[in-house]
Design a protein around this motif. Structure first.
Motif, PDB file in Angstrom:
ATOM      1  N   PRO A 103       0.790  -1.245   0.000  1.00 17.05           N
ATOM      2  CA  PRO A 103       0.000   0.000   0.000  1.00 17.05           C
ATOM      3  C   PRO A 103       0.821   1.294   0.000  1.00 17.05           C
ATOM      4  O   PRO A 103       0.282   2.353  -0.295  1.00 17.05           O
ATOM      5  CB  PRO A 103      -0.837  -0.099   1.274  1.00 17.05           C
ATOM      6  N   ASP A 104       2.107   1.220   0.303  1.00 19.55           N
ATOM      7  CA  ASP A 104       2.947   2.419   0.267  1.00 19.55           C
ATOM      8  C   ASP A 104       3.450   2.721  -1.147  1.00 19.55           C
ATOM      9  O   ASP A 104       4.206   3.664  -1.334  1.00 19.55           O
ATOM     10  CB  ASP A 104       4.147   2.271   1.203  1.00 19.55           C
ATOM     11  N   TYR A 105       3.048   1.921  -2.113  1.00 17.94           N
ATOM     12  CA  TYR A 105       3.470   2.117  -3.499  1.00 17.94           C
ATOM     13  C   TYR A 105       2.258   2.415  -4.362  1.00 17.94           C
ATOM     14  O   TYR A 105       1.150   1.954  -4.088  1.00 17.94           O
ATOM     15  CB  TYR A 105       4.187   0.869  -4.036  1.00 17.94           C
ATOM     16  N   TYR A 106       2.481   3.187  -5.404  1.00 18.56           N
ATOM     17  CA  TYR A 106       1.392   3.505  -6.314  1.00 18.56           C
ATOM     18  C   TYR A 106       1.871   3.476  -7.753  1.00 18.56           C
ATOM     19  O   TYR A 106       3.063   3.503  -8.037  1.00 18.56           O
ATOM     20  CB  TYR A 106       0.740   4.844  -5.968  1.00 18.56           C
ATOM     21  N   LEU A 107       0.901   3.380  -8.650  1.00 20.48           N
ATOM     22  CA  LEU A 107       1.167   3.304 -10.074  1.00 20.48           C
ATOM     23  C   LEU A 107       0.493   4.480 -10.754  1.00 20.48           C
ATOM     24  O   LEU A 107      -0.694   4.729 -10.545  1.00 20.48           O
ATOM     25  CB  LEU A 107       0.604   1.987 -10.639  1.00 20.48           C
ATOM     26  N   THR A 108       1.258   5.219 -11.524  1.00 24.27           N
ATOM     27  CA  THR A 108       0.716   6.307 -12.337  1.00 24.27           C
ATOM     28  C   THR A 108       0.758   5.840 -13.781  1.00 24.27           C
ATOM     29  O   THR A 108       1.801   5.397 -14.261  1.00 24.27           O
ATOM     30  CB  THR A 108       1.568   7.586 -12.188  1.00 24.27           C
ATOM     31  N   ILE A 109      -0.382   5.898 -14.455  1.00 21.78           N
ATOM     32  CA  ILE A 109      -0.427   5.540 -15.865  1.00 21.78           C
ATOM     33  C   ILE A 109      -0.848   6.777 -16.656  1.00 21.78           C
ATOM     34  O   ILE A 109      -1.776   7.469 -16.286  1.00 21.78           O
ATOM     35  CB  ILE A 109      -1.332   4.324 -16.141  1.00 21.78           C
ATOM     36  N   MET A 110      -0.112   7.063 -17.720  1.00 22.78           N
ATOM     37  CA  MET A 110      -0.309   8.286 -18.498  1.00 22.78           C
ATOM     38  C   MET A 110      -0.759   7.948 -19.915  1.00 22.78           C
ATOM     39  O   MET A 110      -0.246   7.015 -20.523  1.00 22.78           O
ATOM     40  CB  MET A 110       0.988   9.081 -18.553  1.00 22.78           C
ATOM     41  N   PHE A 111      -1.701   8.741 -20.412  1.00 23.38           N
ATOM     42  CA  PHE A 111      -2.272   8.512 -21.737  1.00 23.38           C
ATOM     43  C   PHE A 111      -1.995   9.705 -22.646  1.00 23.38           C
ATOM     44  O   PHE A 111      -1.901  10.837 -22.183  1.00 23.38           O
ATOM     45  CB  PHE A 111      -3.783   8.297 -21.622  1.00 23.38           C
ATOM     46  N   ASP A 112      -1.904   9.423 -23.949  1.00 23.46           N
ATOM     47  CA  ASP A 112      -1.696  10.492 -24.921  1.00 23.46           C
ATOM     48  C   ASP A 112      -3.036  11.100 -25.342  1.00 23.46           C
ATOM     49  O   ASP A 112      -4.083  10.757 -24.779  1.00 23.46           O
ATOM     50  CB  ASP A 112      -0.894   9.991 -26.126  1.00 23.46           C
ATOM     51  N   GLU A 113      -3.012  11.968 -26.327  1.00 26.11           N
ATOM     52  CA  GLU A 113      -4.228  12.660 -26.774  1.00 26.11           C
ATOM     53  C   GLU A 113      -5.226  11.720 -27.443  1.00 26.11           C
ATOM     54  O   GLU A 113      -6.398  12.041 -27.575  1.00 26.11           O
ATOM     55  CB  GLU A 113      -3.892  13.830 -27.705  1.00 26.11           C
ATOM     56  N   LYS A 114      -4.779  10.515 -27.841  1.00 27.93           N
ATOM     57  CA  LYS A 114      -5.678   9.521 -28.443  1.00 27.93           C
ATOM     58  C   LYS A 114      -6.146   8.494 -27.410  1.00 27.93           C
ATOM     59  O   LYS A 114      -6.655   7.445 -27.771  1.00 27.93           O
ATOM     60  CB  LYS A 114      -4.973   8.813 -29.595  1.00 27.93           C
ATOM     61  N   ASP A 115      -5.935   8.779 -26.122  1.00 28.19           N
ATOM     62  CA  ASP A 115      -6.283   7.884 -25.013  1.00 28.19           C
ATOM     63  C   ASP A 115      -5.604   6.525 -25.106  1.00 28.19           C
ATOM     64  O   ASP A 115      -6.169   5.494 -24.790  1.00 28.19           O
ATOM     65  CB  ASP A 115      -7.804   7.716 -24.891  1.00 28.19           C
ATOM     66  N   ARG A 116      -4.345   6.543 -25.526  1.00 29.15           N
ATOM     67  CA  ARG A 116      -3.511   5.342 -25.562  1.00 29.15           C
ATOM     68  C   ARG A 116      -2.422   5.481 -24.505  1.00 29.15           C
ATOM     69  O   ARG A 116      -1.834   6.550 -24.334  1.00 29.15           O
ATOM     70  CB  ARG A 116      -2.855   5.155 -26.934  1.00 29.15           C
ATOM     71  N   LEU A 117      -2.148   4.394 -23.811  1.00 21.60           N
ATOM     72  CA  LEU A 117      -1.137   4.393 -22.762  1.00 21.60           C
ATOM     73  C   LEU A 117       0.244   4.622 -23.356  1.00 21.60           C
ATOM     74  O   LEU A 117       0.633   3.958 -24.308  1.00 21.60           O
ATOM     75  CB  LEU A 117      -1.163   3.053 -22.030  1.00 21.60           C
ATOM     76  N   PHE A 118       0.980   5.608 -22.804  1.00 20.03           N
ATOM     77  CA  PHE A 118       2.338   5.830 -23.294  1.00 20.03           C
ATOM     78  C   PHE A 118       3.395   5.757 -22.203  1.00 20.03           C
ATOM     79  O   PHE A 118       4.580   5.661 -22.491  1.00 20.03           O
ATOM     80  CB  PHE A 118       2.456   7.152 -24.070  1.00 20.03           C
ATOM     81  N   MET A 119       2.990   5.763 -20.908  1.00 14.68           N
ATOM     82  CA  MET A 119       3.984   5.643 -19.839  1.00 14.68           C
ATOM     83  C   MET A 119       3.332   5.126 -18.566  1.00 14.68           C
ATOM     84  O   MET A 119       2.193   5.475 -18.251  1.00 14.68           O
ATOM     85  CB  MET A 119       4.656   6.987 -19.555  1.00 14.68           C
ATOM     86  N   MET A 120       4.097   4.294 -17.813  1.00 16.11           N
ATOM     87  CA  MET A 120       3.686   3.792 -16.504  1.00 16.11           C
ATOM     88  C   MET A 120       4.831   4.026 -15.527  1.00 16.11           C
ATOM     89  O   MET A 120       5.989   3.750 -15.852  1.00 16.11           O
ATOM     90  CB  MET A 120       3.399   2.293 -16.567  1.00 16.11           C
ATOM     91  N   ILE A 121       4.494   4.520 -14.357  1.00 15.77           N
ATOM     92  CA  ILE A 121       5.509   4.747 -13.330  1.00 15.77           C
ATOM     93  C   ILE A 121       5.022   4.107 -12.031  1.00 15.77           C
ATOM     94  O   ILE A 121       3.953   4.443 -11.516  1.00 15.77           O
ATOM     95  CB  ILE A 121       5.766   6.252 -13.103  1.00 15.77           C
ATOM     96  N   TYR A 122       5.807   3.164 -11.525  1.00 17.98           N
ATOM     97  CA  TYR A 122       5.507   2.501 -10.261  1.00 17.98           C
ATOM     98  C   TYR A 122       6.517   3.022  -9.249  1.00 17.98           C
ATOM     99  O   TYR A 122       7.725   2.898  -9.452  1.00 17.98           O
ATOM    100  CB  TYR A 122       5.641   0.982 -10.416  1.00 17.98           C
ATOM    101  N   GLN A 123       6.028   3.636  -8.168  1.00 16.58           N
ATOM    102  CA  GLN A 123       6.961   4.237  -7.213  1.00 16.58           C
ATOM    103  C   GLN A 123       6.407   4.258  -5.805  1.00 16.58           C
ATOM    104  O   GLN A 123       5.214   4.098  -5.588  1.00 16.58           O
ATOM    105  CB  GLN A 123       7.333   5.651  -7.655  1.00 16.58           C
ATOM    106  N   GLU A 124       7.311   4.475  -4.868  1.00 14.19           N
ATOM    107  CA  GLU A 124       6.946   4.549  -3.458  1.00 14.19           C
ATOM    108  C   GLU A 124       6.314   5.901  -3.168  1.00 14.19           C
ATOM    109  O   GLU A 124       6.721   6.923  -3.719  1.00 14.19           O
ATOM    110  CB  GLU A 124       8.191   4.367  -2.592  1.00 14.19           C
ATOM    111  N   ASN A 125       5.312   5.894  -2.301  1.00 14.47           N
ATOM    112  CA  ASN A 125       4.684   7.123  -1.857  1.00 14.47           C
ATOM    113  C   ASN A 125       5.540   7.686  -0.723  1.00 14.47           C
ATOM    114  O   ASN A 125       5.355   7.359   0.442  1.00 14.47           O
ATOM    115  CB  ASN A 125       3.258   6.863  -1.380  1.00 14.47           C
ATOM    116  N   LYS A 126       6.493   8.521  -1.072  1.00 16.62           N
ATOM    117  CA  LYS A 126       7.419   9.069  -0.080  1.00 16.62           C
ATOM    118  C   LYS A 126       6.777  10.257   0.624  1.00 16.62           C
ATOM    119  O   LYS A 126       6.220  11.146  -0.015  1.00 16.62           O
ATOM    120  CB  LYS A 126       8.717   9.489  -0.754  1.00 16.62           C
ATOM    121  N   LYS A 127       6.875  10.233   1.919  1.00 14.64           N
ATOM    122  CA  LYS A 127       6.281  11.311   2.724  1.00 14.64           C
ATOM    123  C   LYS A 127       7.418  12.142   3.321  1.00 14.64           C
ATOM    124  O   LYS A 127       8.362  11.611   3.871  1.00 14.64           O
ATOM    125  CB  LYS A 127       5.423  10.709   3.837  1.00 14.64           C
ATOM    126  N   TYR A 128       7.282  13.422   3.173  1.00 15.23           N
ATOM    127  CA  TYR A 128       8.297  14.342   3.693  1.00 15.23           C
ATOM    128  C   TYR A 128       7.668  15.249   4.727  1.00 15.23           C
ATOM    129  O   TYR A 128       6.534  15.685   4.582  1.00 15.23           O
ATOM    130  CB  TYR A 128       8.883  15.199   2.555  1.00 15.23           C
TER     131      TYR A 128
END
Length: 131
Positions: A103-128
């Motif tokens: 649960p401390d990790y999350y996935l960001t998925i990004m889409f282009d202007e045609k609603d096609r996936l172009f990038m995925m980023i899996y990372q830790e939810n770092k709290k400062y």
């Protein structure tokens, strides 16, 4: 002597067969090799950030989600391993999902202007903490 002639005839036959095979393939469409996707979902056990984009030389996927997939299919493919949290409209055409197992990790998925996936980023939810 007879053995040598048989071996020579066999070698000539081997040289002739590839030419015959090439001639037969001219009328037949050659099948394109299937793209092999390397799924990085289990790499998350190492608990490090992962970035998958269309710039990768080796095609990757994450829990079956691949670069180029439609936005409408993304959430279906990521269930039940990821839970939808937010659609990040203010930043861009992106979804934010939390990992059910970590649960401390999350996935960001990004889409282009045609609603096609172009990038995925899996990372830790770092709290400062700001002081």
């Amino acid at each position: 002597m007879k053995k040598n002639r048989l071996i020579a005839a066999g070698l000539l036959g081997l040289l002739w067969l590839p030419g015959l095979a090439l001639g037969q393939e001219e009328g037949v469409q050659q099948a394109k090799p299937a793209t092999v996707w390397q799924d990085l979902y289990y790499s998350r056990r190492e608990k490090k950030d992962l970035i998958i984009s269309s710039d990768n030389k080796v095609p990757h996927s994450f829990y079956g989600l691949q670069i180029g997939d439609k936005k409408s299919d993304a959430l279906k493919k990521l269930r039940p391993a990821f839970k939808f949290m937010y659609e990040l409209k203010a930043i861009g055409n992106e979804y934010l999902l939390s990992d059910v197992v970590y649960p401390d990790y999350y996935l960001t998925i990004m889409f282009d202007e045609k609603d096609r996936l172009f990038m995925m980023i899996y990372q830790e939810n770092k709290k400062y903490e700001l002081q």
